[in-house]
Scaffold this motif. Structure first.
Motif, mmCIF file in Angstrom:
data_model
loop_
_atom_site.group_PDB
_atom_site.id
_atom_site.type_symbol
_atom_site.label_atom_id
_atom_site.label_comp_id
_atom_site.label_asym_id
_atom_site.label_seq_id
_atom_site.Cartn_x
_atom_site.Cartn_y
_atom_site.Cartn_z
ATOM 1 N N ASP A 1 49.753 31.355 38.839
ATOM 2 C CA ASP A 1 48.680 31.003 37.912
ATOM 3 C C ASP A 1 47.423 31.719 38.372
ATOM 4 N N ASP A 2 46.901 32.603 37.564
ATOM 5 C CA ASP A 2 45.808 33.487 37.965
ATOM 6 C C ASP A 2 44.504 32.738 38.214
ATOM 7 N N LYS A 3 44.065 31.928 37.296
ATOM 8 C CA LYS A 3 42.790 31.189 37.370
ATOM 9 C C LYS A 3 41.594 32.105 37.657
ATOM 10 N N GLY A 4 41.644 33.322 37.175
ATOM 11 C CA GLY A 4 40.504 34.228 37.291
ATOM 12 C C GLY A 4 40.280 34.813 38.662
ATOM 13 N N GLU A 5 41.205 34.669 39.588
ATOM 14 C CA GLU A 5 41.003 35.180 40.940
ATOM 15 C C GLU A 5 41.548 36.588 41.133
#
Length: 95
Positions: free
Chosen positions: A20-24
């Protein structure tokens, strides 16, 4: 034939199945520790551009003590080199 050209690294667009990337950004992206602070890292510019960027970095570096330390080390290495090749420093002094 490309004797003087550097070979580009292959890039893969791999994303894990359960990530899950979550903007990182990607956890597999490799980047140097100090890339954000240097101008000399980046595209393949010419030798003159690289040297000019390195000199600008040296001039605009806020850490004057590090610059002084580098100059002292370079001076000592030059003196050691002159000692090894048995250079006569007396030509600079008149008697």
């Amino acid at each position: 034939m490309g004797l003087l050209k550097l070979r580009k690294n292959k890039k893969y667009n791999y994303t894990p199945r359960f990530y899950d990337d979550k903007g990182e950004g990607s956890p597999f992206k490799m980047k140097h520790k100090f890339d954000a602070y240097r101008k000399t890292v980046g595209g393949n510019a010419g030798l003159k551009t690289k040297i000019n960027n390195a000199l600008d970095d040296l001039k605009n570096n806020p850490d004057r003590e590090a610059n002084r330390r580098i100059l002292i080390i370079v001076g000592i290495l030059i003196l050691v080199f002159l000692f090894i090749i048995d250079f006569d420093l007396s030509i600079f002094f008149s008697n």
